[in-house]
Design an enzyme around this catalytic site. Structure first.
Site, mmCIF file in Angstrom:
data_model
loop_
_atom_site.group_PDB
_atom_site.id
_atom_site.type_symbol
_atom_site.label_atom_id
_atom_site.label_comp_id
_atom_site.label_asym_id
_atom_site.label_seq_id
_atom_site.Cartn_x
_atom_site.Cartn_y
_atom_site.Cartn_z
ATOM 1 N N SER A 49 0.831 -1.204 0.000
ATOM 2 C CA SER A 49 0.000 0.000 0.000
ATOM 3 C C SER A 49 0.865 1.254 0.000
ATOM 4 C CB SER A 49 -0.929 0.001 1.219
ATOM 5 O OG SER A 49 -1.792 -1.115 1.200
ATOM 6 N N GLY A 94 -6.369 4.652 12.197
ATOM 7 C CA GLY A 94 -5.986 3.361 11.651
ATOM 8 C C GLY A 94 -7.162 2.478 11.280
ATOM 9 N N ASP A 126 -9.147 3.811 -1.583
ATOM 10 C CA ASP A 126 -10.391 3.466 -2.273
ATOM 11 C C ASP A 126 -11.197 2.442 -1.486
ATOM 12 O OD1 ASP A 126 -8.490 1.491 -2.730
ATOM 13 O OD2 ASP A 126 -8.870 1.310 -4.878
ATOM 14 N N ARG A 292 -30.137 18.847 31.181
ATOM 15 C CA ARG A 292 -29.816 19.100 29.767
ATOM 16 C C ARG A 292 -29.915 20.592 29.457
ATOM 17 N NH1 ARG A 292 -35.030 18.297 25.988
ATOM 18 N NH2 ARG A 292 -36.658 18.467 27.564
ATOM 19 N N GLU A 340 -23.656 11.503 13.211
ATOM 20 C CA GLU A 340 -22.940 11.516 14.490
ATOM 21 C C GLU A 340 -21.491 11.067 14.368
ATOM 22 O OE1 GLU A 340 -27.274 11.273 15.188
ATOM 23 O OE2 GLU A 340 -25.900 9.971 14.067
ATOM 24 N N PHE A 366 -27.579 8.301 20.605
ATOM 25 C CA PHE A 366 -27.058 8.468 19.253
ATOM 26 C C PHE A 366 -25.532 8.443 19.222
ATOM 27 C CE2 PHE A 366 -31.063 11.224 18.345
ATOM 28 C CZ PHE A 366 -31.864 10.103 18.510
ATOM 29 N N ASP A 398 -40.714 8.869 24.598
ATOM 30 C CA ASP A 398 -39.981 8.690 23.334
ATOM 31 C C ASP A 398 -39.606 7.238 23.064
ATOM 32 O OD1 ASP A 398 -40.212 11.338 22.893
ATOM 33 O OD2 ASP A 398 -38.089 11.831 23.090
#
Length: 596
Positions: A49, A94, A126, A292, A340, A366, A398
């Site tokens: 590579s 990496g 790629d 929050r 995220e 998330f 929720d």
């Protein structure tokens, strides 16, 4: 016509002379030799590579980029992102697909915060372009017109174990990058003169990032290996290495080298070493506010204390309350949208070389999508701060997809990560300011429900120091909580006091580092009995942290209350009760222990 001729003339003037081109070719071959020798010596590595990108690296480092070799962390240096955190490379990437997002953060900082001349170059394989995070970064860079960013796609067609479906379909890579709004240039990655030309063209582009799509070949210059499968990650056999090196050496025509261009020294001098709380938290004991929201208010206050504080959010700012920061400091707020992984990578890039103090906000659930980036951030020893709101079943209606019940386990596994779990607005504000001043990654876990103020504005907080907020000489059991469950513990203590049963209540404040000394001393003072209660799954949370801390104490027993099972939608109080972490369940646990 005149413009076209002028442009062509400029391009001709930018071309290196024939001697310089030969030196660049020779330096590329020396890079091949170094990669072969190093990987043979270590019996590990990727010489094949490395060989595909040797000309790209030679042209970048000895013709295009501006930097001081003796001062790799100089803020005026151009940046380069590859795969390892070396003295010149600021982030560990990496595990593939993360470098371009970090490069976006560096480029955004350079263009909008530093307003400096340094540029950012990122080498992208790629193979890794199949990672979705690469395309999140491509979208981000285009949206924010990062014309100081160049991504070089090393298209050598071979993967770890096979060939890529696109192989050398350079036109497809070109069209994809163009579709994402990038200025895209195609080049033969073996041709140093052509590489010099496209990098010059990239420097002329305004208001668009540039993608250089380079056709290359793995194992370039190595007989029987070039463009051959099944050589990925394998050093050259030692019995062949000497002959290969001699062959490559025979192509080197000069011993000369090139010095990099000096950087343009126009980065501003900054100071983020100590950011002080300019005034005590402005809350009354009668106030009721969600942590929050208190976090959003604290971020805005922090932004007034230092103009290098920035906030990123993943399209949740009206729920995390980072929109308060945006209203007061709009030029230092970065909207990352629903991406995220890229948001965390951008934050990683923004904090490199100590250029900013960054807080990235979203729902705690998330952040699990970005664990790969968080993990690599730990390896990079980053100083980013992450804020996860809407933790646990206490978010209510929720439902389980939004409930973070694994986040403490995730962040506890990151080396040197400080975890704050504030229980009221005052401790939240202190958590934000402490996070801004400590080295290493920080995570602040905030809750959705409104809760009462526990502490006075004069209360002081330290990392790794728990608070004993309810105690007497008659305490029978120590209850350890944080966030919403601390309020449940206080409610249980109030109810039990009516029955003549006293509880000692500890607020952890930081889950990591844990204040083991305070926990142990108070447990010993209450008969060796501890109840931990948390809005989190049992695995990896507060209970396991406390159990580990007291594991060498033979006379201490830990009883663990946590969310057991997959939750559901419902009212917060009902869910706390349903999953065994309400004040009622704490009372029952106390009664069971005392009955024994």
């Amino acid at each position: 016509m005149a413009d076209a001729e002028a442009s062509a003339t400029m391009a001709d003037e930018a071309k290196p002379d024939s001697k310089t081109l030969q030196i660049l070719r020779d330096m590329a071959n020396r890079l091949r030799i170094h990669s072969i020798r190093a990987t043979c010596a270590s019996s590990s590595g990727h010489p094949i590579s490395c060989s595909s990108a040797a000309e790209i690296m030679s042209v970048l480092f000895f013709h295009v980029m501006r930097y001081k070799q003796a001062d790799p962390k100089n803020p005026d240096n151009d940046r380069f992102i590859l795969s390892k955190r070396l003295s010149f490379v600021d982030v560990a990437t990496g595990w593939l697909g993360q470098g371009l997002g970090a490069a976006c953060g560096m480029a955004y900082t350079g263009k909008y915060f530093d307003k400096a001349s340094y540029r950012v170059f990122c080498l992208v394989g790629d193979v890794e372009s199949w990672e979705g995070s690469v395309w999140e970064a491509l979208a981000f860079a285009s949206h924010y017109s990062l014309d100081n960013l160049v991504a070089i796609f090393d298209v050598n067609r071979l993967t770890h174990s096979t060939t890529l479906p696109l192989e050398h379909s350079i036109d497809v890579y070109q069209k994809r990058c163009e579709a994402f709004g990038w200025n895209t240039l195609v080049v033969d990655g073996r041709d140093v003169e052509a590489l010099c030309q496209v990098f010059w063209q990239a420097a002329q582009m305004k208001n668009k990032p540039t993608a250089v799509v380079a056709k290359t070949f793995k194992g370039r210059g190595i007989p029987s290996v070039e463009d051959a499968e099944n050589w990925h990650g394998k050093p050259m056999p030692k019995e062949r290495a000497d002959a290969i090196i001699k062959l490559i050496e025979s192509q080197i025509e000069t011993n000369k080298s090139l010095e990099p261009k000096a950087p343009i020294e126009d980065s501003p001098q900054i100071n983020i070493s100590v950011i002080e709380m300019t005034s005590p938290p402005d809350y009354e004991i009668s106030d009721v506010i969600a942590t929050r929201k208190a976090c959003g208010l604290a971020l805005a206050k922090l932004g007034h204390a230092n103009d290098r504080v920035i906030v990123l959010d993943g399209d949740t700012k009206n729920s995390t309350f980072s929109d308060i920061f945006k209203r007061e400091h709009p030029e230092r707020f970065i909207e990352c949208f629903i991406a995220e992984q890229n948001m965390v990578s951008v934050a990683l890039g923004c904090v490199t070389r100590g250029r900013t103090v960054a807080f990235a906000c979203t729902f705690a659930a998330f952040l699990t999508r970005a664990f790969d980036q968080i993990r690599m951030g730990g390896i990079s020893q980053t100083n980013i701060n992450l804020i996860g709101s809407h933790c646990g079943v206490s978010i209510g209606e929720d439902g389980p997809s939004q409930m973070a019940l694994e986040d403490l386990a995730m962040f506890r596994a990151i080396p040197n990560c400080t975890i704050f779990y504030p229980s009221d607005a005052i401790s939240t504000e202190h958590a934000v300011f402490l996070a801004a001043n400590i080295k290493g990654m920080c995570y602040i876990r905030t809750s959705r429900p409104e809760t009462a103020i526990i502490y006075t504005p004069q209360e002081s907080f330290e990392i790794g120091q728990a608070k004993v907020i309810r105690q007497s000489v008659n305490d029978k059991i120590t209850v350890v909580g944080a966030g919403i469950t601390l309020h449940e513990a206080l409610a249980a203590a109030d109810d039990l006091s009516k029955q003549g049963i006293s509880l000692r209540v500890i607020d952890l404040f930081t889950v990591k580092p844990l204040d083991a000394a305070t926990i142990i001393s108070n447990a010993k003072a209450t008969g060796g009995q501890i109840i931990t209660v948390e809005d989190h799954y049992p695995e990896g949370g507060i209970g396991e942290a406390v159990s580990a801390a007291v594991s060498m104490e033979p006379d201490i027993v830990v009883h663990h209350l946590a969310v057991s099972g997959i939750p559901r939608s419902g009212k917060p109080s009902d869910l706390l009760d349903m999953f065994g972490i309400s004040s009622k369940h704490i009372i029952w646990a106390v009664e069971r222990i005392l009955m024994k």
